[in-house]
Design an enzyme around this catalytic site. Structure first.
Site, short mmCIF file in Angstrom:
data_model
loop_
_atom_site.label_atom_id
_atom_site.label_comp_id
_atom_site.label_asym_id
_atom_site.label_seq_id
_atom_site.Cartn_x
_atom_site.Cartn_y
_atom_site.Cartn_z
N HIS A 1 5.90 0.72 3.71
CA HIS A 1 6.45 -0.34 2.66
C HIS A 1 6.47 0.17 1.33
O HIS A 1 6.01 1.33 0.88
CB HIS A 1 6.22 -1.79 3.37
N HIS B 1 3.14 1.07 -0.18
CA HIS B 1 2.67 2.36 0.16
C HIS B 1 3.56 3.14 -0.87
O HIS B 1 2.90 4.20 -1.16
CB HIS B 1 2.87 2.76 1.35
N CYS C 1 -13.56 -10.52 11.63
CA CYS C 1 -12.20 -10.80 11.74
C CYS C 1 -11.55 -9.75 12.29
O CYS C 1 -11.72 -8.43 12.06
CB CYS C 1 -11.72 -11.16 10.24
N CYS D 1 -8.96 -7.75 10.72
CA CYS D 1 -9.49 -6.99 9.62
C CYS D 1 -10.36 -5.72 10.02
O CYS D 1 -10.64 -4.88 9.38
CB CYS D 1 -10.36 -7.52 8.52
N CYS E 1 -10.79 -16.17 7.39
CA CYS E 1 -10.95 -14.84 6.76
C CYS E 1 -9.85 -14.95 5.45
O CYS E 1 -8.86 -15.54 5.77
CB CYS E 1 -10.16 -14.00 8.03
N HIS F 1 -6.34 -13.11 6.53
CA HIS F 1 -5.54 -13.62 7.71
C HIS F 1 -5.61 -15.19 7.86
O HIS F 1 -4.83 -15.59 8.81
CB HIS F 1 -5.98 -12.70 9.00
N LYS G 1 4.31 -12.24 -2.56
CA LYS G 1 3.41 -11.05 -1.87
C LYS G 1 4.16 -10.58 -0.65
O LYS G 1 4.72 -11.30 0.19
CB LYS G 1 2.10 -11.61 -1.16
N LYS H 1 3.82 -9.08 6.43
CA LYS H 1 4.38 -9.27 7.72
C LYS H 1 4.72 -10.54 8.15
O LYS H 1 5.60 -10.84 8.45
CB LYS H 1 3.51 -8.58 8.86
N1 MSP Z 1 -6.23 2.67 5.77
C1 MSP Z 1 -6.93 2.10 4.47
C2 MSP Z 1 -7.02 2.99 3.54
C3 MSP Z 1 -8.15 4.12 3.84
S1 MSP Z 1 -8.25 5.30 2.63
C4 MSP Z 1 -9.84 6.29 3.11
C5 MSP Z 1 -5.65 1.30 3.83
N2 MSP Z 1 -4.51 1.37 4.23
S2 MSP Z 1 -3.38 0.45 3.92
O1 MSP Z 1 -2.04 1.02 4.57
O2 MSP Z 1 -3.57 -1.10 3.90
O3 MSP Z 1 -3.02 0.91 2.28
C6 MSP Z 1 -3.68 0.19 1.41
C7 MSP Z 1 -3.02 0.94 0.06
O4 MSP Z 1 -1.48 0.72 0.03
C8 MSP Z 1 -3.41 0.14 -1.29
O5 MSP Z 1 -4.44 0.55 -1.69
C9 MSP Z 1 -2.06 0.65 -2.02
O6 MSP Z 1 -2.38 1.84 -2.37
C10 MSP Z 1 -0.99 0.29 -1.21
N3 MSP Z 1 -0.29 -0.73 -1.14
C11 MSP Z 1 -0.12 -1.66 -0.21
N4 MSP Z 1 0.57 -2.71 -0.59
C12 MSP Z 1 0.66 -2.81 -2.03
C13 MSP Z 1 1.24 -3.52 -2.87
N5 MSP Z 1 1.83 -4.69 -2.72
N6 MSP Z 1 1.11 -3.28 -4.34
C14 MSP Z 1 0.58 -1.93 -4.76
N7 MSP Z 1 0.09 -1.31 -3.72
C15 MSP Z 1 0.18 -1.66 -2.33
O7 MSP Z 1 -6.16 0.11 3.17
#
Ligand code: MSP
Length: 497
Positions: A18, A21, A126, A129, A143, A146, A295, A298
């Site tokens: 998304h 990411h 959780c 998580c 949690c 969630h 925010k 899902k």
């Molecule tokens: N799998 C773990 C990370 C392991 S690293 C050893 C994880 N994954 S995640 O898919 O949840 O990704 C989190 C990351 O996605 C955040 O740290 C950020 O880089 C990015 N973001 C997800 N949603 C975001 C926003 N709404 N805004 C900014 N960054 C976002 O955590």
């Protein structure tokens, strides 16, 4: 030539890629491209995090094996990154057999060093998580993420002696042996390390059947976070021997959002200290953004697909808009409406219009080299501010340098009225057009990390081929050295929306 190693988090393969990411990944790509442009030897690592209960459950629900599920979903990330021109050097997947083997070796190393011991863990867990919470962390007993009631679990498990590293971590962060940015985030980590006693961390799970077996006791799997963090080493070819580190180690920047800073600023450096491996040079945690005030989640059903936005604004447009919209490091809000406005003002009317204006003026003209003193001074300042901004990860500042240069050039056109000069002063006409073409060349460089496709289009309209483009960056930054021989037109870079 310096080396530059940059990482993004590895994203949960259970989720669809998304815009959140994309935000981190585009930012990392801009830095990777910028460092390649200035001549550094770059390694850019991203990938997917593929173990854990949640993944097994989703696979089951979809009637697939966990591996099939991971393969399909991980490929989605790669596809999205390709369509956004993400120039990663490796895409690590934690289900890669090489990652799994090396993780086991690293864990064995920690066992041998007596930094892992057996115990019992009891806590509130959780499932979504895949994390235990202390009662203090729960909100009304639920949690915090969630909003579900955690379950009480007791399990045999192995612990990592995280507590042994509290003092040294504090000192390292305080003395900048480990740089955490922005300052506000660093203070948060310091605050936490000063006010709470670090507990040892349970690093194996009995219940999770989709994970890397714990080498000492295969009835347990290694906690996903622990093995996921090791991707930063396995992803550049580490074989598990702390004395033999890959050439790119340590990372110059580890990029992520603030949600996962604690793992990266506390657990990760402690693991490295335990393994006696040098720490990353900088950990940068950017902010979170909301989309149209909400925010993304899902449950709200408002997850934004980056490809959908790229289809509206082009991949370059999306890359630019993501980084132009919010000062990097801060939280912010983005929306389609804001994107339309910014796209039209900066890209369609700004950059796109300027490029087509200049190329039209230069059409079929023979232009000789001219050095405009004003412009020589101007680009020096622009480059210096721009580079400083990118070194500080202030993308929005680098972007405003680009915009200020575009305004400067537009103003120059308005003053000189070159379309009149063809009849009155052909010499001056030549000098003005040369200056404009040379300005476009500088713009092509300036935008390159942000908008590589557009940059390439401008370079090719200017008749500059790849070889010339990759010549020494210090040469390329000079104003008034390059000859323009075959100018061609290009289709509108950013059609008005
Ligand atoms: N799998 C773990 C990370 C392991 S690293 C050893 C994880 N994954 S995640 O898919 O949840 O990704 C989190 C990351 O996605 C955040 O740290 C950020 O880089 C990015 N973001 C997800 N949603 C975001 C926003 N709404 N805004 C900014 N960054 C976002 O955590």
């Amino acid at each position: 030539m310096s080396k530059f190693y940059i990482t993004t988090p590895i994203y949960y393969v259970n989720d669809k890629p998304h815009l959140g990411h994309a935000y981190t990944t585009v930012a990392a790509d801009v830095l990777a491209r910028y460092h390649r442009m200035i001549g550094d030897k770059v390694f850019f690592l991203t990938g997917t995090d593929e173990h854990g209960l949640k993944i097994r459950k989703s696979a089951e629900k979809a009637g697939k094996t966990p591996q099939e599920w991971c393969d399909e979903n991980s490929a989605k990330f790669e596809l999205v990154w390709d369509s956004l021109n993400i120039s990663y050097d490796n895409f690590i997947r934690t289900t890669n057999p090489s990652h799994i083997e090396v993780v086991k070796r690293a864990i064995k190393e920690l066992v041998e060093k007596n930094l892992i011991y057996r115990g019992k863990y009891e806590g509130l867990y959780c499932v979504d998580c895949e994390q235990y919470y202390s009662p203090k962390e729960l909100i009304n007993g639920l949690c915090p993420i969630h909003r579900k009631k955690p379950v009480k679990l007791v399990e045999d498990c192995y612990f990592f002696k995280l507590s042994a590293f509290q003092k040294i971590l504090l000192k390292l962060i305080d003395d900048k042996g480990l740089i955490i940015e922005p300052e506000e985030r660093k203070n948060e980590v310091l605050g936490f390390l000063k006010s709470e006693k670090l507990e040892d961390i349970a690093i194996t799970r009995e219940r999770v059947r989709w994970g890397i077996p714990f080498p000492e006791n295969e009835s347990q799997t290694i906690y996903v976070w622990i093995e996921a963090l090791l991707n930063y080493l396995t992803g550049i070819g580490w074989q598990g021997d702390p004395k033999e580190l890959p050439e790119f180690w340590p990372p110059d920047i580890q990029l992520m959002a603030k949600d996962i800073l604690r793992f990266h600023a506390v657990v990760w450096p402690a693991m490295l200290l335990a393994l006696e491996i040098p720490l990353p040079k900088k950990i940068f945690a950017h902010g979170f953004f909301t989309f149209a005030g909400q925010k993304m989640s899902k449950s709200l059903g408002n997850i934004i697909d980056p490809v959908e936005i790229a289809n509206l604004f082009s991949s370059d447009g999306l890359r630019y808009l993501l980084l132009a919209s919010v000062p990097f490091g801060q939280d912010g809000d983005i929306s389609r409406g804001k994107f339309y406005d910014r796209y039209n003002s900066d890209l369609a009317n700004g950059l796109g219009n300027l490029v087509s204006r200049v190329l039209k003026l230069a059409k079929n003209k023979k232009i000789t080299v001219y050095r405009d003193k004003n412009f020589q001074e101007k680009v020096k300042v622009i480059w210096s501010n721009y580079q400083k901004a990118l070194e500080e990860l202030a993308f929005e500042k680098a972007i405003s340098e680009i915009q200020s240069f575009i305004s400067f050039v537009n103003q120059f056109i308005d003053e000189k009225e070159p379309w009149k000069l063809t009849k009155t002063d052909i010499n001056e006409f030549n000098n003005v057009i040369y200056t404009l073409l040379e300005s476009l060349r500088h713009l092509a460089w300036l935008i390159y990390p942000f908008m590589p496709e557009t940059s390439n289009k401008i370079f090719s309209a200017l008749g500059i081929d790849k070889d010339e483009k990759t010549k020494e960056f210090t040469e390329a930054k000079k104003f008034g050295e390059v000859k323009f021989e075959k100018i061609s037109q290009c289709s509108p870079l950013f059609p008005r929306l």
